[in-house]
Design an enzyme around this catalytic site. Structure first.
Site, PDB file in Angstrom:
ATOM      1  CB  SER A 562      -1.005  -0.148   1.132  1.00  0.00           C
ATOM      2  OG  SER A 562      -2.077   0.820   0.887  1.00  0.00           O
ATOM      3  CG  ASP A 649      -7.053  -2.033  -3.654  1.00  0.00           C
ATOM      4  OD1 ASP A 649      -7.622  -1.421  -2.787  1.00  0.00           O
ATOM      5  OD2 ASP A 649      -5.589  -2.479  -3.442  1.00  0.00           O
ATOM      6  CG  HIS A 681      -6.345  -1.971   0.253  1.00  0.00           C
ATOM      7  ND1 HIS A 681      -5.380  -1.479  -0.819  1.00  0.00           N
ATOM      8  CD2 HIS A 681      -5.423  -1.656   1.286  1.00  0.00           C
ATOM      9  CE1 HIS A 681      -4.531  -0.904  -0.141  1.00  0.00           C
ATOM     10  NE2 HIS A 681      -4.414  -0.832   1.178  1.00  0.00           N
TER      11      HIS A 681
END
Length: 714
Positions: A562, A649, A681
């Site tokens: 991320s 995501d 995600h």
């Protein structure tokens, strides 16, 4: 060292170039792969499938290693297991897993008596007297490729179950209510909600949130059970796109708290729990740059609010105000102390539990209402993680804690407040003869060019020797980093990581600026126009580990996900020569394109973290100087790269790593893309699926460092 490029039976996918010109602040950037953003376009989907096929072909020689790692993870895990029961009302609540099943089963069993605070000792495979199955995740997930539970709560009287389910991976949940006694699902089905819905203390209402088109939770709703959702009352709406909204009830059941917050500013509203249709009342009106959070207590018969805030207190201070007049007189209870970052206060009837951070570690202390003193809990390990959880009751004699370290499996304790006794309720079982003493953890420090000392956590298996021993030579090393949102990477043991440690790999965490390990200033020095510190800190740590003999560049693999994936992309451009491989999970590598577009999910909220390049030329230039996609270097020799993403995501769109990999391939980099076509995600759902996903990544990592054929030391 194995190099699978010579054995690939398929050519790398080469996407067509279709120039898209982005113009801001007098600058033009030609984006050759922005067309990937058309998620439903058949050509885009075909390209992602081609990337997956290529990755499969390039890693086919690792199939046996993947299977072995999966078997190692599975073999160390007690597949049929139960959590430690948590008391609420007349019941002990717990979850259990069953061998062969992907998801947990949520259950409860009755208390032995009203004064029973000792959780029953549950044994795998042994029937629990009076057990009721509340929700079986496996049954709910049947027929779906993805399953996630976003809300789960039982009413105070124990009669109703509220739960929310996502079967797409897009973090939008359908709320349902079940009558526990009959098993009947009520007709009150509410689709499109955000996670974290709550039942009112009297069991008459559901409080839930919904999101706007940018995936921002912006509205709080009140649903009266038994009525049509179309008639639900809008309790609160936040029009400012910089702010998230959430809601939940105080542990005392006295108030509903509506929380509104950006990265740097917050405001909280109170609604009496016995009058939920009342107008929410602001506690402290928002002021730019001021954050606060409240907890309700009753002290000396008076309703009070304890408020943690940073108004003139960088690492926060704790004050007490009257609940009836929160903007009135403030009593400072714990004054600001630089280097002691106050993080949270959980209030109970007779005392509170304070969470804070000092010297890079989490701390817990029991806070006495009368004296204002804090009695800190002590733990023997030099590196550890501790936190509270599973404490729904208002007046318990014990506090439920979670504890662990890089070498100590996660443990659950009950802390007896009156005596200070710490009662071990359960330690995560690790099968296969795991002994914490076989592994070692330490903290070392790397020094940045500006003199900043950066903490580094290091873990290894003792039988391979100290990694800095001169006669051992450089070791393979797995270096992890994050460094954003004041999020700290705290010590935690990982079953999957043992597959690396047992093959001689050293694991390290670079606690870089932008995280929260060393207090609020640590975060401030790694955000906005100081963001480059995050990247240079990571490079500093990598160089330190090489210079002090832990590893060498040809045996060093970095990983981040991320915002940590942005870190990976940035260091690949800054210092590609330092790494043999980079593993980037759901990586935020096209950051500038995303933050420039306020129509994309969550963009405006992110301006407090990264800056607003749309309206600020200085921020635009600064972000463009580090955003990985724009800064892929011609002529650079990149390490091997594996980017992992998910089609659904909503936080970091699949398009970012897809574009990045295509651009890397243009300059001759050995880059692979793995895109899950039905996940969000957090990646795939289901524990077995997750283990296989991690086995895939770890097998690739071992291949990069030349240990694909190394046996795991038992």
């Amino acid at each position: 060292m194995t190099d699978s490029r010579d054995t690939a039976p398929l050519p790398a996918p080469i996407a067509p170039v279709r120039e898209h010109r982005r113009r801001h602040h007098g600058d033009e950037f030609v984006d050759r792969y922005e067309w990937f953003r058309a998620k439903d376009d058949a050509e885009v989907l075909a390209h992602l499938e081609a990337e997956n096929a290529y990755t499969d072909a390039r890693t086919a020689h690792l199939a046996g290693l993947r299977d072995r790692i999966f078997d190692e993870i599975k073999g160390r895990t007690l597949e049929t297991d139960l959590s430690v029961p948590s008391r609420r009302g007349d019941w002990w609540y717990y979850s259990r897993t069953v061998e062969g099943s992907q998801y947990g089963i949520h259950c409860r069993a009755p208390l032995a008596s009203a004064d029973d605070w000792t959780p029953p000792l549950l044994e795998p495979g042994v029937d629990v007297p009076g057990e009721q199955v509340l929700l079986d995740g496996n049954a709910e997930a049947e027929g779906a490729e993805f399953f996630s539970l976003g809300s789960f709560e039982v009413s105070n009287d124990g009669s109703l179950l509220l739960y929310g389910i996502d079967t797409e991976g897009d973090e939008r949940y359908t709320l349902r209510i079940r009558d526990i006694a009959t098993g009947r699902t009520l007709p009150d089905e509410i689709p499109g909600t955000f996670a974290g819905a709550s039942l009112s203390p009297d069991g008459r209402f559901v409080v839930y949130s919904t999101v706007d088109d940018a995936w921002r939770p912006d509205t709080v709703w009140l649903h009266e059970i038994g009525t049509e959702p179309a008639s639900d009352q809008r309790l609160f709406h936040e029009p400012d796109e910089r702010y998230w909204v959430g809601a939940g009830f105080t542990r005392s059941d006295r108030y509903l708290v509506i929380e509104v917050g950006s990265s740097i500013t917050s405001e909280e509203f109170l609604v009496p729990a016995d009058d939920l249709r009342a107008e929410p009342r602001s506690v402290w009106p928002r002021r730019e740059g001021v954050e606060y959070s409240l907890s309700h207590a009753v002290v000396g018969g008076e309703d009070v609010l304890y408020i943690l805030h940073n108004d003139g207190a960088l690492d926060f201070e704790l004050v007490r105000v009257a609940a009836a007049d929160p903007t009135g007189a403030r009593e400072v209870v714990l004054a600001h102390e630089p280097g002691r970052r106050l993080e949270g206060l959980s209030t109970f009837r007779d005392w509170a539990l304070l969470g804070y951070r000092r010297e890079g570690l989490q701390r817990l202390g029991v806070f006495d209402y009368a004296s204002g003193s804090v009695d800190e809990l002590a733990f023997p390990e030099p590196l550890y993680t501790v936190g509270s959880g599973g404490n729904p009751e208002w007046a318990p004699p014990v506090i439920r804690l979670g504890y662990g370290s890089f070498v100590t499996p996660a443990a659950v304790y009950d802390y007896v407040v009156e005596t200070g006794e710490l009662l071990l309720r359960k330690r995560q079982p690790v099968l296969g003869g795991y002994e914490p003493e076989d592994y070692e953890q330490r903290r070392v420090w790397a020094v940045a060019d500006d003199g900043t000392r950066i903490p580094v956590s290091v873990v290894w298996k003792r039988s391979f020797g100290d990694p800095t021993a001169t006669d051992a030579g450089p070791r393979a090393l797995h270096l992890y980093g994050y460094g954003s949102y004041e999020h700290s990477i705290d010590p935690a043991m990982s079953v999957a990581r043992l597959s690396l440690l047992d093959r001689g790999v050293v694991f390290a965490v670079a606690h870089v600026r932008g995280g929260g390990e060393m207090g609020r200033q640590w975060y401030e020095e790694g955000k906005l126009l100081h963001k480059r510190n995050t990247f240079t800190d990571f490079v500093t740590v990598a160089r330190h580990l090489v210079d002090t003999g832990y590893t060498s560049p040809d045996r060093l693999v970095a990983e981040g996900g991320s915002a940590g994936g942005l870190l990976m992309g940035a260091v690949a451009n800054l210092a590609p020569e330092l790494f043999a491989g980079i593993l980037a999970a759901v990586p935020f590598v096209d950051a500038l394109t995303t933050i420039l577009d306020p129509s994309l999910p969550l963009t405006v909220i992110e301006w407090d973290e990264w800056g607003d390049p749309l309206h600020d030329a200085e921020v635009y230039a600064y972000m463009k100087s580090y955003s990985p996609y724009e800064n892929v270097r011609e002529g650079a020799t990149y390490p091997r790269i594996l980017a992992v993403t998910s089609l659904n995501d909503t936080r970091v769109l699949y398009v970012e790593p897809a574009k990045w990999v295509a651009r890397l391939r243009e300059v001759g980099a050995d880059a692979l893309l793995k895109c899950e076509m039905s996940a969000g995600h957090g990646g795939v759902s289901g524990r077995y699926n997750s283990w296989r996903e991690r086995a895939f990544e770890l097998a690739w990592l071992l291949d990069v460092v030349g240990l694909a054929d190394a046996p795991a030391e038992g």
